[in-house]
Design an enzyme around this catalytic site. Structure first.
Site, PDB file in Angstrom:
ATOM      1  N   ARG A  77      84.729 -18.562  76.183  1.00  7.00           N
ATOM      2  CA  ARG A  77      85.395 -18.088  77.408  1.00  7.00           C
ATOM      3  C   ARG A  77      86.903 -17.972  77.190  1.00  7.00           C
ATOM      4  O   ARG A  77      87.610 -17.318  77.956  1.00  7.00           O
ATOM      5  CB  ARG A  77      85.093 -19.018  78.600  1.00  7.00           C
ATOM      6  CG  ARG A  77      85.815 -18.600  79.887  1.00  7.00           C
ATOM      7  CD  ARG A  77      85.216 -19.199  81.152  1.00  7.00           C
ATOM      8  NE  ARG A  77      84.934 -20.616  81.038  1.00  7.00           N
ATOM      9  CZ  ARG A  77      85.851 -21.583  81.077  1.00  7.00           C
ATOM     10  NH1 ARG A  77      87.123 -21.296  81.211  1.00  7.00           N
ATOM     11  NH2 ARG A  77      85.491 -22.843  80.952  1.00  7.00           N
ATOM     12  N   TYR A 130      91.134   4.588  91.697  1.00  2.69           N
ATOM     13  CA  TYR A 130      89.720   4.303  91.479  1.00  2.69           C
ATOM     14  C   TYR A 130      89.179   3.503  92.675  1.00  2.69           C
ATOM     15  O   TYR A 130      89.867   2.625  93.197  1.00  2.69           O
ATOM     16  CB  TYR A 130      89.569   3.518  90.166  1.00  2.69           C
ATOM     17  CG  TYR A 130      88.144   3.182  89.855  1.00  2.69           C
ATOM     18  CD1 TYR A 130      87.260   4.153  89.415  1.00  2.69           C
ATOM     19  CD2 TYR A 130      87.667   1.884  90.033  1.00  2.69           C
ATOM     20  CE1 TYR A 130      85.945   3.856  89.154  1.00  2.69           C
ATOM     21  CE2 TYR A 130      86.347   1.578  89.766  1.00  2.69           C
ATOM     22  CZ  TYR A 130      85.493   2.567  89.327  1.00  2.69           C
ATOM     23  OH  TYR A 130      84.184   2.264  89.082  1.00  2.69           O
ATOM     24  N   ASP A 231      97.163   2.247  85.116  1.00  2.00           N
ATOM     25  CA  ASP A 231      95.767   2.441  84.711  1.00  2.00           C
ATOM     26  C   ASP A 231      95.733   3.714  83.856  1.00  2.00           C
ATOM     27  O   ASP A 231      95.937   4.814  84.360  1.00  2.00           O
ATOM     28  CB  ASP A 231      94.885   2.574  85.957  1.00  2.00           C
ATOM     29  CG  ASP A 231      93.401   2.706  85.610  1.00  2.00           C
ATOM     30  OD1 ASP A 231      93.072   3.217  84.522  1.00  2.00           O
ATOM     31  OD2 ASP A 231      92.561   2.321  86.448  1.00  2.00           O
ATOM     32  N   LYS A 256      84.900   3.839  79.612  1.00  2.00           N
ATOM     33  CA  LYS A 256      85.036   5.296  79.583  1.00  2.00           C
ATOM     34  C   LYS A 256      85.321   5.764  78.154  1.00  2.00           C
ATOM     35  O   LYS A 256      84.494   5.614  77.295  1.00  2.00           O
ATOM     36  CB  LYS A 256      86.117   5.718  80.588  1.00  2.00           C
ATOM     37  CG  LYS A 256      85.981   5.030  81.961  1.00  2.00           C
ATOM     38  CD  LYS A 256      84.720   5.419  82.714  1.00  2.00           C
ATOM     39  CE  LYS A 256      84.416   4.538  83.915  1.00  2.00           C
ATOM     40  NZ  LYS A 256      85.486   4.379  84.885  1.00  2.00           N
TER      41      LYS A 256
END
Ligand SMILES: *Cc1c(COP(=O)(O)O)cnc(C)c1O
Length: 442
Positions: A77, A130, A231, A256
Site C-alpha cells: 500500500r 470530467y 488534467d 485512456k
C-alpha cells in the site's frame, strides 16, 4: 549512478521512448529477466531490525531521507517495485520531479485534492470537466468545508457554481475568478488552495491558457501560492506538457491513452517534489495506490505509447481533414482546429504540439440523426472512454453529460447533434469508409 538509471549516452540525453524499455529496472536483481517480473506480494522482508526502523523513519516523516537513500520496500500500500519503476518512467515524459500511480484517474484526482485542501479553503476549477471530477468538486468537497468555484462557458448543471462566461477571453475571465476566489478564501479564514484546469475540455475540445492561468496565480498576494493542477488525460504526455507552462501538478487517467488497450483502470499525479510528498502521504493513508499487476500492464503500455499516440493522431487528423465540409456535418471540433477561434488557435500554438485523436462532430439535425449515425457504425464501437487502440464513438448529451440541464447543454455546445469520436490505430481508409457509410444512413 547505476546503468539502469542513466538517462544519457555520453553527452546525449535519451528520449522518453528509448527510456521506456529499461529505465529504472535492473535485470540483475531479477534473475536476468528482460522484463520486470510482477512483484505480486503484500509485504517485504526487512534484512534486519535496523532496516525496518530506518525505512519507517522515512515513511512516517520522522527524519528526512538522505539524498541518495531510496525508500526501503515496506508494504504494497506504500510502495512496490512495479509501482516504483512505473512511476520513474512516467515522470520522464512530463519532466516531473516525482510521479505517483493510483487505482484510477478519480483516485488520483480525489487523493490529490484531499492532500492540498483544508476546511475554509477555496478551490477553482474549469467546467465542463470530467463528470466524476465535477461531482467531487460540486458535491463532495463542499461537505468537507471546501468551497468550490467553477469557471464555465456555461452555467454548469449541478450545484455550487459561479456563472462566469469564458466565451470571449478565457484567460482574462479566469484571472478575475482566481482573484475573487482568493479574496473569498481570505474572508473565510482559509486560502485559495488550488486551481484545477482540464484542457482541452471534453467533449468540445476548448482550450484553457495555462500560462495566463499561472500568471494570474502568481499575481495573488497569498503566503503560499495555490497549486495549479492540470488534467492532461486528453493530450498528454505527447502533445501537451503542462509542467512546462506553469502547472505544479499534472493528473492523468492512465485508463485512456497511457494504458491505451482498454484493459485497465488507473491514474497518476506528478510534478513538484514538495507537493508530491503531501500527495504520497494521502495515498498511503487512503490506500488509493494501484496493484502490481496493473502497474506491470502499464509498463507494457509505455513501451508503445509514442507509436500509438502518433498513429491515432495521424488517423484522427486525416479523418478531420476529410470530414470538414461534409454535407451532413455542421462543424468539426478538434483542439485548436481550423473552425475554432483565433484566440483558441493561438493557445494551441503556444501550448500543444498536437491535437490528439479525440474530437467531436456537430451533425446537421438532432438526436434522431445522431442515433442513426451511431447505430450504423460498424468499426467504431459505441462506448464511453477513449484513448484505446480501437476507435470508439459516444453521444455525450444522452450519456456522460446527460445530467446537464437543457439550457446548460445548449450554452455549453453539448447538443443532441454532437457525437464524440476517439480514433484508434486501425487503417484510416477503413475508418473513413465506416464514417461515410454511417453519415449516409442519417
Ligand atoms: C476518464 C477520465 C478521468 C477519470 O479517470 P478514471 O480512470 O476513469 O477514474 C478523469 N479525467 C478525464 C479527462 C478522463 O477522461
Amino acid at each position: 549512478m547505476s546503468r539502469h538509471r542513466s538517462r544519457t549516452i555520453g553527452d546525449r540525453s535519451l528520449a522518453p521512448e528509448t527510456l521506456m524499455m529499461g529505465y529504472g529496472y535492473d535485470p540483475a536483481l531479477s534473475e536476468g529477466s528482460i522484463k520486470a517480473p510482477i512483484f505480486q506480494t503484500s509485504t517485504f522482508v526487512f534484512r534486519s531490525a535496523e532496516d525496518g526502523k530506518r525505512f519507517f523513519e522515512v515513511a512516517y516523516g520522522l527524519r528526512e531521507k538522505d539524498p541518495e537513500e531510496a525508500l526501503g520496500l515496506i508494504y504494497s500500500r506504500i510502495n512496490n517495485p512495479n509501482l516504483e519503476i512505473l512511476e520513474d518512467r512516467l515522470a520522464v515524459w512530463d519532466g516531473a520531479d516525482k510521479a505517483l500511480v493510483f487505482s484510477s484517474g478519480m483516485a488520483a484526482i480525489s487523493t490529490t485534492i484531499l492532500a492540498l485542501s483544508r476546511p475554509n479553503d477555496v478551490v477553482v476549477y474549469t467546467a465542463p470537466a470530467y463528470g466524476g471530477t465535477e461531482y467531487l468538486f460540486d458535491r463532495i468537497l463542499p461537505r468537507m468545508g471546501v468551497t468550490t468555484v467553477s469557471v464555465a462557458d456555461v452555467i454548469p448543471p449541478r450545484t455550487n457554481f459561479t456563472p462566469i462566461s469564458l466565451a470571449e477571453e478565457p484567460g482574462a475571465a479566469l484571472a478575475d475568478v482566481i482573484e475573487n476566489a482568493a479574496y473569498l478564501a481570505k474572508r473565510k479564514g482559509g486560502r485559495l488552495a488550488a486551481v484545477y484546469v482540464e484542457t482541452p475540455a471534453n467533449p468540445t475540445n476548448k482550450l484553457i491558457d495555462l500560462e495566463a492561468t499561472s500568471a494570474a496565480i502568481k499575481a495573488l498576494e497569498q503566503a503560499e501560492a495555490p497549486a495549479l493542477l492540470v488534467d492532461n488525460t486528453f493530450l498528454g504526455p505527447l502533445w501537451q506538457n503542462p509542467l512546462q507552462h506553469g502547472a505544479d501538478l499534472v493528473l492523468y487517467s492512465l485508463t485512456k491513452y497511457v494504458g491505451g488497450h482498454s484493459d485497465l483502470i488507473a491514474g497518476a499525479c506528478m510534478g513538484r517534489a514538495d507537493l508530491m510528498a503531501r500527495v504520497a502521504e494521502m495515498r498511503t493513508i487512503c490506500g488509493t495506490i494501484t496493484d502490481p499487476h496493473t502497474a506491470w500492464l502499464l509498463m507494457r503500455s509505455l513501451e508503445t505509447l509514442h507509436i500509438r499516440m502518433e498513429r491515432s493522431q495521424s488517423n484522427a487528423m486525416e479523418l478531420v481533414r476529410r470530414l470538414r465540409g461534409h454535407p451532413k456535418i455542421l462543424e468539426v471540433l478538434d483542439a485548436g482546429g481550423a473552425e475554432s477561434s483565433p484566440a483558441q488557435q493561438a493557445i494551441f500554438a503556444r501550448q500543444c504540439t498536437g491535437a490528439g485523436s479525440t474530437f467531436s462532430l456537430r451533425l446537421k439535425g438532432g438526436e434522431a440523426e445522431a442515433f442513426r449515425m451511431l447505430n450504423a457504425l460498424q468499426l467504431f464501437k459505441l462506448a464511453v472512454s477513449l484513448g484505446g487502440t480501437e476507435s470508439l464513438v459516444s453521444h455525450p448529451s444522452s450519456t456522460t453529460h446527460s445530467d446537464y440541464s437543457p439550457e446548460a447543454k445548449i450554452q455549453c455546445g453539448i447538443g443532441d447533434n454532437l457525437v464524440r469520436l476517439s480514433v484508434g490505430i486501425e487503417n484510416v481508409d477503413d475508418l473513413y469508409a465506416d464514417l461515410v457509410q454511417a453519415l449516409e444512413a442519417i
